[in-house]
Design a protein around this motif. Structure first.
Motif, PDB file in Angstrom:
ATOM      1  N   LYS A 156       9.928 -40.296  -6.937  1.00 41.79           N
ATOM      2  CA  LYS A 156      11.356 -40.129  -7.194  1.00 41.79           C
ATOM      3  C   LYS A 156      12.080 -41.469  -7.190  1.00 41.79           C
ATOM      4  CE  LYS A 156      11.472 -35.486  -5.214  1.00 41.79           C
ATOM      5  NZ  LYS A 156      11.919 -34.661  -4.057  1.00 41.79           N
ATOM      6  N   ARG A 157      11.626 -42.392  -6.343  1.00 39.93           N
ATOM      7  CA  ARG A 157      12.243 -43.724  -6.292  1.00 39.93           C
ATOM      8  C   ARG A 157      11.631 -44.671  -7.312  1.00 39.93           C
ATOM      9  NH1 ARG A 157      10.958 -43.062  -0.826  1.00 39.93           N
ATOM     10  NH2 ARG A 157       9.522 -44.849  -0.984  1.00 39.93           N
ATOM     11  N   ASN A 163       3.827 -35.716   0.337  1.00 41.18           N
ATOM     12  CA  ASN A 163       5.279 -35.899   0.365  1.00 41.18           C
ATOM     13  C   ASN A 163       5.655 -37.373   0.235  1.00 41.18           C
ATOM     14  OD1 ASN A 163       4.213 -36.377   3.006  1.00 41.18           O
ATOM     15  ND2 ASN A 163       6.279 -36.186   3.865  1.00 41.18           N
ATOM     16  N   VAL A 164       4.808 -38.266   0.757  1.00 41.31           N
ATOM     17  CA  VAL A 164       5.058 -39.696   0.600  1.00 41.31           C
ATOM     18  C   VAL A 164       4.950 -40.092  -0.869  1.00 41.31           C
ATOM     19  CG1 VAL A 164       4.200 -42.008   1.144  1.00 41.31           C
ATOM     20  CG2 VAL A 164       4.294 -40.257   2.926  1.00 41.31           C
ATOM     21  N   THR A 217      21.750 -32.262  -7.720  1.00 38.96           N
ATOM     22  CA  THR A 217      21.545 -33.230  -6.642  1.00 38.96           C
ATOM     23  C   THR A 217      21.802 -34.670  -7.060  1.00 38.96           C
ATOM     24  OG1 THR A 217      19.174 -33.340  -7.186  1.00 38.96           O
ATOM     25  CG2 THR A 217      19.850 -31.752  -5.499  1.00 38.96           C
ATOM     26  N   GLU A 218      21.756 -34.963  -8.358  1.00 39.96           N
ATOM     27  CA  GLU A 218      21.873 -36.349  -8.800  1.00 39.96           C
ATOM     28  C   GLU A 218      22.926 -36.541  -9.894  1.00 39.96           C
ATOM     29  OE1 GLU A 218      17.309 -37.876  -8.110  1.00 39.96           O
ATOM     30  OE2 GLU A 218      17.783 -36.866  -9.992  1.00 39.96           O
ATOM     31  N   TRP A 253       4.927 -33.724 -11.446  1.00 39.81           N
ATOM     32  CA  TRP A 253       4.694 -35.155 -11.333  1.00 39.81           C
ATOM     33  C   TRP A 253       3.250 -35.479 -11.670  1.00 39.81           C
ATOM     34  CZ3 TRP A 253       8.185 -38.781 -11.275  1.00 39.81           C
ATOM     35  CH2 TRP A 253       9.460 -38.528 -10.756  1.00 39.81           C
ATOM     36  N   ALA A 298       5.335 -38.124  -3.465  1.00 39.07           N
ATOM     37  CA  ALA A 298       6.438 -37.515  -4.212  1.00 39.07           C
ATOM     38  C   ALA A 298       7.732 -38.310  -4.026  1.00 39.07           C
ATOM     39  CB  ALA A 298       6.631 -36.072  -3.772  1.00 39.07           C
ATOM     40  N   ASN A 299       8.004 -38.744  -2.797  1.00 41.56           N
ATOM     41  CA  ASN A 299       9.212 -39.536  -2.551  1.00 41.56           C
ATOM     42  C   ASN A 299       9.154 -40.878  -3.271  1.00 41.56           C
ATOM     43  OD1 ASN A 299      10.513 -37.653  -0.945  1.00 41.56           O
ATOM     44  ND2 ASN A 299       9.539 -38.369   0.938  1.00 41.56           N
ATOM     45  N   ARG A 300       7.978 -41.487  -3.296  1.00 41.24           N
ATOM     46  CA  ARG A 300       7.834 -42.750  -4.013  1.00 41.24           C
ATOM     47  C   ARG A 300       7.992 -42.544  -5.518  1.00 41.24           C
ATOM     48  NH1 ARG A 300       2.875 -46.381  -2.403  1.00 41.24           N
ATOM     49  NH2 ARG A 300       3.932 -47.576  -4.040  1.00 41.24           N
ATOM     50  N   SER A 350      17.480 -31.307 -11.373  1.00 44.76           N
ATOM     51  CA  SER A 350      18.040 -32.438 -10.623  1.00 44.76           C
ATOM     52  C   SER A 350      19.524 -32.653 -10.902  1.00 44.76           C
ATOM     53  CB  SER A 350      17.266 -33.716 -10.955  1.00 44.76           C
ATOM     54  OG  SER A 350      17.422 -34.047 -12.330  1.00 44.76           O
ATOM     55  N   THR A 365       8.799 -46.154  -7.142  1.00 50.53           N
ATOM     56  CA  THR A 365       7.966 -47.207  -6.572  1.00 50.53           C
ATOM     57  C   THR A 365       6.489 -46.880  -6.779  1.00 50.53           C
ATOM     58  OG1 THR A 365       8.045 -46.162  -4.379  1.00 50.53           O
ATOM     59  CG2 THR A 365       9.695 -47.859  -4.863  1.00 50.53           C
TER      60      THR A 365
END
Length: 262
Positions: A241-242, A234-235, A177-178, A254, A237-239, A174, A244
């Motif tokens: 990363k954030r 994918n939902v 990208t971050e 993960w 995984a995105n949550r 990461s 949430t």
């Protein structure tokens, strides 16, 4: 692409696998051929991390000092750059990171001292924000010939531990990208918002990992949990990363507490 990625003096990412790193920490050499530098990097970082945890537990260094920084840097670069280990840049030892030029060597010590003084005594009061600012400023100074990123992240974890928070991992995958973009923003604007956001997410992830391991009967992959929760992978995984979702990474995968419910 961030200038900190294109101009990093940290060398190429390690090619050691987790299993090979564990072999090195157990006192054995990896079976596959690797650069000797990688072997020293893994073993040196383990020793510094052990000392870091000891200092945090005993309260031996309530206030971060120049001496501690130089001692840990010397340990990190032992066997890698013995000529530069444990000392600041001097003479004509200029360094450039992408488009950013590190501090003038004769003023490096003074600039690090000022950054330490501001960290310990000035606003912002929020500790995450203060640590993020100090890390960005330290990397802009780039006080060493080599090892600036590694020692900077060691100091970040020292400051987190002294504040009663868990250490974090800035993962190699990461950084492009971050992490490097956050440093790049600071180099251009003097704003550390992006680094503060990244550090807050990493601390939250580290806390959730510890809570799950202490309170849940088991942890499972996020993909497995998503299927049982009727959520697209994918939902989830995105949550994660954030943050949430209370997910966390183990061996770059993960994971989440098996008994977590929305």
């Amino acid at each position: 692409m961030s200038s900190f990625e294109t101009g990093s003096f940290e060398g190429d990412p390690s090619t050691l696998t987790l299993e090979e790193t564990e072999q090195i920490l157990a006192g054995r050499l990896p079976t596959a051929p690797h650069e000797l530098r990688e072997v020293f990097e893994a073993s040196n970082l383990a020793r510094v991390t052990e000392d870091l945890l000891h200092v945090a537990r005993t309260g031996a260094a309530d206030v971060l000092t120049i001496g501690e920084i130089l001692r840990w840097h010397g340990a990190l670069l032992t066997g890698i750059r013995d000529d530069a280990a444990g000392r600041f840049r001097q003479g004509d030892e200029w360094v450039r990171v992408g488009s950013h030029l590190g501090a003038n060597p004769p003023f490096v010590r003074e600039m690090v001292e000022r950054a330490l003084e501001r960290f310990q005594s000035e606003a912002p009061a929020n500790i995450i924000e203060r640590i993020a600012w100090f890390h960005c400023e330290f990397e802009m100074i780039h006080p060493f010939v080599d090892g600036n990123g590694r020692i900077g992240r060691v100091l970040m974890n020292h400051q987190l531990l002294r504040a009663g928070m868990p250490p974090v991992i800035v993962r190699a995958r990461s950084r492009r990208t971050e992490y490097y973009p956050a440093l790049d923003v600071y180099s251009r604007t003097d704003r550390h918002d992006e680094m503060t956001r990244l550090l807050a997410l990493l601390v939250l992830e580290a806390l959730r990992k510890r809570i799950a391991l202490l309170t849940s009967p088991d942890v499972i992959s996020l993909a497995q949990w998503a299927r049982s929760a009727d959520m697209r992978g994918n939902v989830a995984a995105n949550r994660a990363k954030r943050q949430t979702l209370p997910a966390f990474r183990m061996r770059d995968r993960w994971m989440i507490a098996s008994d977590h419910r929305e």
